[in-house]
Design a protein around this motif. Structure first.
Motif, PDB file in Angstrom:
ATOM      1  N   GLY A   1      -9.665  -1.088  -0.037  1.00 20.54           N
ATOM      2  CA  GLY A   1     -10.629  -0.723  -1.055  1.00 20.54           C
ATOM      3  C   GLY A   1     -10.082  -0.788  -2.464  1.00 20.54           C
ATOM      4  O   GLY A   1     -10.727  -0.367  -3.411  1.00 20.54           O
ATOM      5  N   LEU A   2      -8.869  -1.332  -2.608  1.00 18.60           N
ATOM      6  CA  LEU A   2      -8.238  -1.409  -3.917  1.00 18.60           C
ATOM      7  C   LEU A   2      -8.143  -2.871  -4.321  1.00 18.60           C
ATOM      8  O   LEU A   2      -8.238  -3.758  -3.468  1.00 18.60           O
ATOM      9  CB  LEU A   2      -6.832  -0.804  -3.840  1.00 18.60           C
ATOM     10  N   PRO A   3      -7.982  -3.128  -5.594  1.00 20.57           N
ATOM     11  CA  PRO A   3      -7.867  -4.527  -5.998  1.00 20.57           C
ATOM     12  C   PRO A   3      -6.697  -5.201  -5.298  1.00 20.57           C
ATOM     13  O   PRO A   3      -5.634  -4.606  -5.130  1.00 20.57           O
ATOM     14  CB  PRO A   3      -7.639  -4.447  -7.510  1.00 20.57           C
ATOM     15  N   LEU A   4      -6.924  -6.406  -4.860  1.00 19.69           N
ATOM     16  CA  LEU A   4      -5.890  -7.108  -4.101  1.00 19.69           C
ATOM     17  C   LEU A   4      -4.743  -7.512  -5.016  1.00 19.69           C
ATOM     18  O   LEU A   4      -4.952  -8.117  -6.055  1.00 19.69           O
ATOM     19  CB  LEU A   4      -6.492  -8.350  -3.462  1.00 19.69           C
ATOM     20  N   VAL A   5      -3.568  -7.139  -4.613  1.00 22.39           N
ATOM     21  CA  VAL A   5      -2.377  -7.559  -5.359  1.00 22.39           C
ATOM     22  C   VAL A   5      -1.459  -8.289  -4.407  1.00 22.39           C
ATOM     23  O   VAL A   5      -1.542  -8.126  -3.200  1.00 22.39           O
ATOM     24  CB  VAL A   5      -1.643  -6.358  -5.999  1.00 22.39           C
ATOM     25  N   ASP A   6      -0.565  -9.075  -4.968  1.00 23.51           N
ATOM     26  CA  ASP A   6       0.349  -9.871  -4.149  1.00 23.51           C
ATOM     27  C   ASP A   6       1.511  -9.043  -3.683  1.00 23.51           C
ATOM     28  O   ASP A   6       2.040  -8.216  -4.425  1.00 23.51           O
ATOM     29  CB  ASP A   6       0.881 -11.040  -4.989  1.00 23.51           C
ATOM     30  N   ASN A   7       1.942  -9.306  -2.470  1.00 24.85           N
ATOM     31  CA  ASN A   7       3.207  -8.766  -1.994  1.00 24.85           C
ATOM     32  C   ASN A   7       4.303  -9.318  -2.913  1.00 24.85           C
ATOM     33  O   ASN A   7       4.327 -10.516  -3.186  1.00 24.85           O
ATOM     34  CB  ASN A   7       3.415  -9.240  -0.551  1.00 24.85           C
TER      35      ASN A   7
ATOM     36  N   LYS B   1       0.453   9.231  -4.579  1.00 30.01           N
ATOM     37  CA  LYS B   1       0.918   8.597  -5.814  1.00 30.01           C
ATOM     38  C   LYS B   1       0.836   7.084  -5.717  1.00 30.01           C
ATOM     39  O   LYS B   1       1.074   6.364  -6.658  1.00 30.01           O
ATOM     40  CB  LYS B   1       2.356   9.015  -6.106  1.00 30.01           C
ATOM     41  N   GLY B   2       0.568   6.607  -4.497  1.00 28.80           N
ATOM     42  CA  GLY B   2       0.489   5.168  -4.309  1.00 28.80           C
ATOM     43  C   GLY B   2      -0.195   4.867  -3.010  1.00 28.80           C
ATOM     44  O   GLY B   2      -0.690   5.767  -2.334  1.00 28.80           O
ATOM     45  N   THR B   3      -0.183   3.583  -2.659  1.00 27.93           N
ATOM     46  CA  THR B   3      -0.817   3.208  -1.397  1.00 27.93           C
ATOM     47  C   THR B   3      -0.121   1.985  -0.822  1.00 27.93           C
ATOM     48  O   THR B   3       0.766   1.412  -1.456  1.00 27.93           O
ATOM     49  CB  THR B   3      -2.318   2.931  -1.614  1.00 27.93           C
ATOM     50  N   VAL B   4      -0.515   1.618   0.394  1.00 25.01           N
ATOM     51  CA  VAL B   4       0.060   0.424   1.011  1.00 25.01           C
ATOM     52  C   VAL B   4      -1.032  -0.613   1.215  1.00 25.01           C
ATOM     53  O   VAL B   4      -2.198  -0.279   1.362  1.00 25.01           O
ATOM     54  CB  VAL B   4       0.743   0.730   2.365  1.00 25.01           C
TER      55      VAL B   4
ATOM     56  N   ASP C   1       0.245  11.558   1.588  1.00 24.82           N
ATOM     57  CA  ASP C   1       1.699  11.635   1.523  1.00 24.82           C
ATOM     58  C   ASP C   1       2.336  10.401   0.883  1.00 24.82           C
ATOM     59  O   ASP C   1       3.528  10.407   0.587  1.00 24.82           O
ATOM     60  CB  ASP C   1       2.286  11.785   2.934  1.00 24.82           C
ATOM     61  N   CYS C   2       1.579   9.333   0.729  1.00 23.57           N
ATOM     62  CA  CYS C   2       2.184   8.070   0.267  1.00 23.57           C
ATOM     63  C   CYS C   2       2.578   8.191  -1.201  1.00 23.57           C
ATOM     64  O   CYS C   2       1.785   8.598  -2.042  1.00 23.57           O
ATOM     65  CB  CYS C   2       1.218   6.916   0.449  1.00 23.57           C
ATOM     66  N   THR C   3       3.830   7.841  -1.477  1.00 25.87           N
ATOM     67  CA  THR C   3       4.295   7.872  -2.860  1.00 25.87           C
ATOM     68  C   THR C   3       4.321   6.474  -3.469  1.00 25.87           C
ATOM     69  O   THR C   3       4.680   6.311  -4.629  1.00 25.87           O
ATOM     70  CB  THR C   3       5.711   8.463  -2.945  1.00 25.87           C
ATOM     71  N   GLY C   4       3.997   5.464  -2.674  1.00 24.62           N
ATOM     72  CA  GLY C   4       4.026   4.100  -3.187  1.00 24.62           C
ATOM     73  C   GLY C   4       5.417   3.609  -3.492  1.00 24.62           C
ATOM     74  O   GLY C   4       5.615   2.771  -4.367  1.00 24.62           O
ATOM     75  N   CYS C   5       6.414   4.123  -2.758  1.00 25.99           N
ATOM     76  CA  CYS C   5       7.806   3.762  -3.061  1.00 25.99           C
ATOM     77  C   CYS C   5       8.113   2.311  -2.716  1.00 25.99           C
ATOM     78  O   CYS C   5       9.057   1.741  -3.235  1.00 25.99           O
ATOM     79  CB  CYS C   5       8.766   4.676  -2.322  1.00 25.99           C
ATOM     80  N   GLY C   6       7.335   1.727  -1.802  1.00 23.37           N
ATOM     81  CA  GLY C   6       7.543   0.321  -1.479  1.00 23.37           C
ATOM     82  C   GLY C   6       8.634   0.044  -0.476  1.00 23.37           C
ATOM     83  O   GLY C   6       8.981  -1.111  -0.238  1.00 23.37           O
ATOM     84  N   LEU C   7       9.187   1.084   0.135  1.00 25.85           N
ATOM     85  CA  LEU C   7      10.252   0.848   1.105  1.00 25.85           C
ATOM     86  C   LEU C   7       9.717   0.120   2.340  1.00 25.85           C
ATOM     87  O   LEU C   7      10.426  -0.685   2.935  1.00 25.85           O
ATOM     88  CB  LEU C   7      10.888   2.183   1.501  1.00 25.85           C
ATOM     89  N   CYS C   8       8.465   0.374   2.711  1.00 29.46           N
ATOM     90  CA  CYS C   8       7.875  -0.330   3.865  1.00 29.46           C
ATOM     91  C   CYS C   8       7.895  -1.834   3.617  1.00 29.46           C
ATOM     92  O   CYS C   8       8.197  -2.609   4.524  1.00 29.46           O
ATOM     93  CB  CYS C   8       6.463   0.164   4.133  1.00 29.46           C
ATOM     94  N   GLY C   9       7.597  -2.236   2.381  1.00 31.23           N
ATOM     95  CA  GLY C   9       7.591  -3.654   2.070  1.00 31.23           C
ATOM     96  C   GLY C   9       8.973  -4.261   2.094  1.00 31.23           C
ATOM     97  O   GLY C   9       9.149  -5.441   2.404  1.00 31.23           O
ATOM     98  N   LEU C  10       9.975  -3.453   1.774  1.00 29.13           N
ATOM     99  CA  LEU C  10      11.353  -3.942   1.792  1.00 29.13           C
ATOM    100  C   LEU C  10      11.840  -4.078   3.235  1.00 29.13           C
ATOM    101  O   LEU C  10      12.627  -4.954   3.555  1.00 29.13           O
ATOM    102  CB  LEU C  10      12.231  -2.973   1.011  1.00 29.13           C
TER     103      LEU C  10
ATOM    104  N   GLY D   1       4.039  -1.475  -0.327  1.00 31.22           N
ATOM    105  CA  GLY D   1       3.474  -0.309  -0.983  1.00 31.22           C
ATOM    106  C   GLY D   1       3.608  -0.442  -2.485  1.00 31.22           C
ATOM    107  O   GLY D   1       4.452  -1.180  -2.984  1.00 31.22           O
ATOM    108  N   MET D   2       2.763   0.269  -3.206  1.00 33.60           N
ATOM    109  CA  MET D   2       2.827   0.205  -4.654  1.00 33.60           C
ATOM    110  C   MET D   2       2.306   1.513  -5.253  1.00 33.60           C
ATOM    111  O   MET D   2       1.395   2.129  -4.694  1.00 33.60           O
ATOM    112  CB  MET D   2       1.993  -0.964  -5.146  1.00 33.60           C
TER     113      MET D   2
END
Lengths: 296, 95
Positions: A14-20, B11-14, B57-66, B75-76
């Motif tokens: 539901g959020l704007p699509l951003v690139d990995n 604070k963020g989402t995945v 609980d998501c802080t958007g730290c991006g560790l999942c993506g790493l 995450g962002m």
């Protein structure tokens, strides 16, 4: 496969699509990759691309060379100038590439079988000459692509297809080998240490000389299954529990077995003239004005 | 101080691409705030993919993506999303 690229507008949360953040560095038409579920090679690619981003390098000046094997596919997936060489010959190819184009930042990204069994001699001589390369070895302790044969890194006691009663051959300790051969930067991390690995890649990309990074990665399909060590994530959890950070450790003491500590960190960081620098200074002193310096 | 549990705010989402996920569970296992879980649905390959089970609980730290070896999740932080979207539009003008 169009549904696999991020450019499709599937808005998932539901959020704007951003690139990995990794996507600009990948050849997206080749994703999904062929690596098994739970294989750690993709994680190392993530860290490498993150380091490229943070180091803010000119990507036209970065070349990546791989040999054959599971890790050898990395060159095919990264959207850089890349070359997939014959088995074990990634370092000779990279040497030629570096010497013909001295301003390139050449990275060799390959597996333990390719770099240390088939290409072991090349590794030794490139390190001895201090060729200006960054060599990344993803060590999964086996020959993954060919069916799980014993590799030069397989620990004693591990069961493999060619050692059904357990391996009895002494494995090579890769950081010790690199240190003894004369590498200027030697580090080891595991797939668990993603942040540290990213920092290490960034640091190594900014250095000169023969730099070697060993990354331990699980091979769930062959090494872990044959040794009943569980899934990829179980092995990474084991890395988390077994790893001990020891920067500057003596590389004689960092060998890895089936059990016991895994010493991680930056072991060696020293300065030596690279091959090109040594050649330039030697010929300048011997030939004087008749010699025109070449490259960096 | 009251005894009420403090209200947590994400604070963020995945962002997940279910079709490239191979269900290795690296992201779920190593999420620092433990906010991811397996989906009940399957993707086309028959794997359960991660979903944000506890979004607060998501802080958007991006560790999942790493960690993700399949480039299927990242995450962002909310504050970075708009900038990333603008950058992404600039790099793919046709989108």
């Amino acid at each position: 496969m169009s549904e696999t690229t991020l450019n499709d507008d599937q808005d998932l949360s539901g959020l704007p699509l951003v690139d990995n953040p990794v996507m600009p560095y990948l050849r997206q038409e080749r994703i999904p990759h062929i690596w098994c579920p739970g294989c750690g090679i993709g994680t190392t690619v993530n860290c490498f691309t993150r380091a490229l981003e943070e180091a803010a390098l000119d990507l036209d000046k970065v070349a990546i060379v791989s040999g054959i094997g599971c890790t050898g596919r990395v060159a095919g997936y990264l959207n850089l100038d890349s070359f997939h060489t014959t088995h074990g010959r990634a370092i000779p190819f990279a040497t030629g590439l570096k010497l013909a184009n001295p301003d390139l930042n050449v990275v060799v990204y390959s597996g333990d079988g390719d770099l240390f069994a088939i290409g072991g001699n090349h590794f030794m001589h490139a390190a001895r000459r201090n060729m200006d390369l960054l060599v990344v070895c993803v060590n999964n302790f086996t020959y993954g692509m060919t069916g799980g044969q014993v590799a030069p890194t397989t620990p004693i006691g591990a069961t493999q297809t060619t050692m059904p009663f357990g391996n009895f051959e002494n494995p090579a300790s890769l950081p010790f080998l690199a240190d003894a051969a004369g590498a200027t930067f030697v580090a080891r991390w595991t797939v668990f240490h993603v942040r540290q690995l990213t920092r290490c890649f960034k640091e190594a990309l900014g250095k000169k000389g023969f730099r070697f990074i060993e990354i331990m990665a699980p091979c769930p399909t062959l090494f872990l299954r044959r040794n009943r060590l569980g899934d990829g994530v179980d092995m990474v959890r084991q890395y988390k529990e077994r790893s001990v950070l020891r920067n500057g450790a003596d590389t004689k003491e960092v060998a890895v077995g089936m059990e016991g500590d895994i010493v991680v960190g930056t072991f060696v960081d020293r300065e030596r003239p690279t091959w090109l620098e040594a050649m330039n200074s030697h010929f300048s002193s011997v030939l004087g004005d008749r010699y025109r310096t070449y490259g960096g | 101080m009251s005894d009420a549990t403090p209200v947590r705010k994400a604070k963020g989402t995945v962002f997940v691409q279910p079709e490239v996920c191979k269900g290795c569970s690296y992201c779920i296992e190593f999420c620092p705030t433990d906010c991811l879980e397996f989906s009940r649905e399957f993707n086309a390959k028959g794997y359960h993919f991660p979903v944000l089970g506890r979004p607060e609980d998501c802080t958007g730290c991006g560790l999942c993506g790493l960690y993700c070896p399949d480039f299927a999740i990242f995450g962002m932080r909310f504050k970075d999303i708009e900038a990333a979207k603008a950058a992404s539009l600039a790099s793919h003008p046709t989108r």
